[in-house]
Write an enzyme that holds these catalytic residues in place. Sequence first.
Site, PDB file in Angstrom:
ATOM      1  N   LYS A 127       6.170  71.841  58.593  1.00 30.46           N
ATOM      2  CA  LYS A 127       7.560  71.712  58.152  1.00 30.46           C
ATOM      3  C   LYS A 127       7.931  70.233  57.995  1.00 30.46           C
ATOM      4  O   LYS A 127       7.472  69.385  58.768  1.00 30.46           O
ATOM      5  CB  LYS A 127       8.457  72.397  59.177  1.00 30.46           C
ATOM      6  CG  LYS A 127       9.923  72.541  58.805  1.00 30.46           C
ATOM      7  CD  LYS A 127      10.624  73.343  59.899  1.00 30.46           C
ATOM      8  CE  LYS A 127      12.116  73.478  59.650  1.00 30.46           C
ATOM      9  NZ  LYS A 127      12.763  74.270  60.731  1.00 30.46           N
ATOM     10  N   SER A 208      15.615  78.021  59.327  1.00 29.71           N
ATOM     11  CA  SER A 208      15.428  76.875  58.449  1.00 29.71           C
ATOM     12  C   SER A 208      13.976  76.651  58.035  1.00 29.71           C
ATOM     13  O   SER A 208      13.700  75.885  57.114  1.00 29.71           O
ATOM     14  CB  SER A 208      15.950  75.599  59.133  1.00 29.71           C
ATOM     15  OG  SER A 208      15.194  75.287  60.296  1.00 29.71           O
ATOM     16  N   SER A 232      15.107  79.862  63.719  1.00 29.35           N
ATOM     17  CA  SER A 232      14.559  79.223  62.520  1.00 29.35           C
ATOM     18  C   SER A 232      13.077  79.447  62.294  1.00 29.35           C
ATOM     19  O   SER A 232      12.551  79.087  61.245  1.00 29.35           O
ATOM     20  CB  SER A 232      14.846  77.720  62.546  1.00 29.35           C
ATOM     21  OG  SER A 232      16.214  77.480  62.338  1.00 29.35           O
TER      22      SER A 232
END
Length: 456
Positions: A127, A208, A232
Amino acid sequence: MNHGTRAALTAALLPAAVACQSTTDKVTDEATAGVPTAGGSDDAEPFALHEATVADLQDRMAKGTETARSLCEKYLSRIKALNEQGPMLRAVIETNPDALAIADGLDKERKAGKVRGPLHGIPVLIKDNIDSGDQMMTTAGALALAGHKAKQDAFIVQKLRAAGAVLLGRTNLSEWANFRSTRSVSGWSSRGRQSRNPYALDRSTSGSSSGSGVAASANLCAVAIGTETDGSVVSPSACNGLVGLKPTVGLLSRSGIIPISSTQDTAGPMARTVRDAAILLGALAGPDPADPAKLPNPTAAPADYTTFLKADALKGQRLGVEKAHLNGPPAIAALLKEAVAALKAQGATIVEVELVKKVNPLGEAEFDVLLYEFKDGVNKYLATAGASVRNLADVIAFNKAHEAEAMPFFKQEILIDSEKTDGLNNPKYKAAVQKTVTESRKVLDGLLHDNHSRPL
């Protein structure tokens, strides 16, 4: 695990996936204009590594039918075909220009008889809020951090490299890990734009860790890493048909990860199978002297989580299921009931509980904790990062000065509210931490006690 098994997994996780269909979390017009409503990641030609597990890839490399380099080349070609072309999944925000060179080095090691472990030569995506001390940027998806290159690897990236993984690239995310606006769109960032769900392009990826979820699901990598403060990892895993795990805070280091909350943040594995998630978890876990979060008994953490993967593991286990989800939207409730029946068939005892109703009153206090900790954590990160913005106030000013590019769909009211906080010594913050910790513990322990289970 094949697509059918992953579909069953998605059904089991449908309570978290309700967000994927929420009318309050629709993708932006830029994401869906002229796009078909389903089947986004299907290829005319079968992908050579379609649904390949870590064990599959290791077997191919051991037999010589693939190398770390050939795996990277195949995944990079697929990223090129699907990420900014075709369905435009926008899951990968940047690929690693060093990936093939890293793969070559690992292939030489294998040829010399050295295999570091199950991740040797395996392409992994991380990420874009996790530092990597290489040619790639670390931006949390924000234009305000465009151009920022970390000085060194995050601790978990160091562990990945030591395990022999190939850092293939970085994934898109909900900007600032979805802590910018109350009206934000999951999977959208000003740098990476809108990620798309590979199963249905007009549905939310959730966030996210949206890009990591899309990338692993669409076979753009073998496994991926996300981060979670509050849903997330597990929510985008549910929405993209993956296995996602939020580890206990302290099991994985947070050093070198752009933060939201020092009390809640952690990285976590995202993969297409339980075994692959367990392999990745084992590679990432380990104590970091630079991270103050510690496990109560760190020596109890196993080195290999795959040893717990047993066919009869559910026999005799008591699992709580939230009642509200069983009475939710009919289609989702029906699938959840099928998943519950499957768990029972494997020997588990299912106990219906009311958890959501009891923890909802803690939402305001929890949000206060995040507001205070975000400013504190981001300011500390940016103070030494060497980025063009040095603190949260600079980020807010940058976004305002570049409003058309940075904030075309929603603004930054959460950033502004966080900037108004005045430090972790504030009595309001301390009271909010105390309330969330003690009350949530009381709720969970109470549920376990009332249902004749062992308290946490």
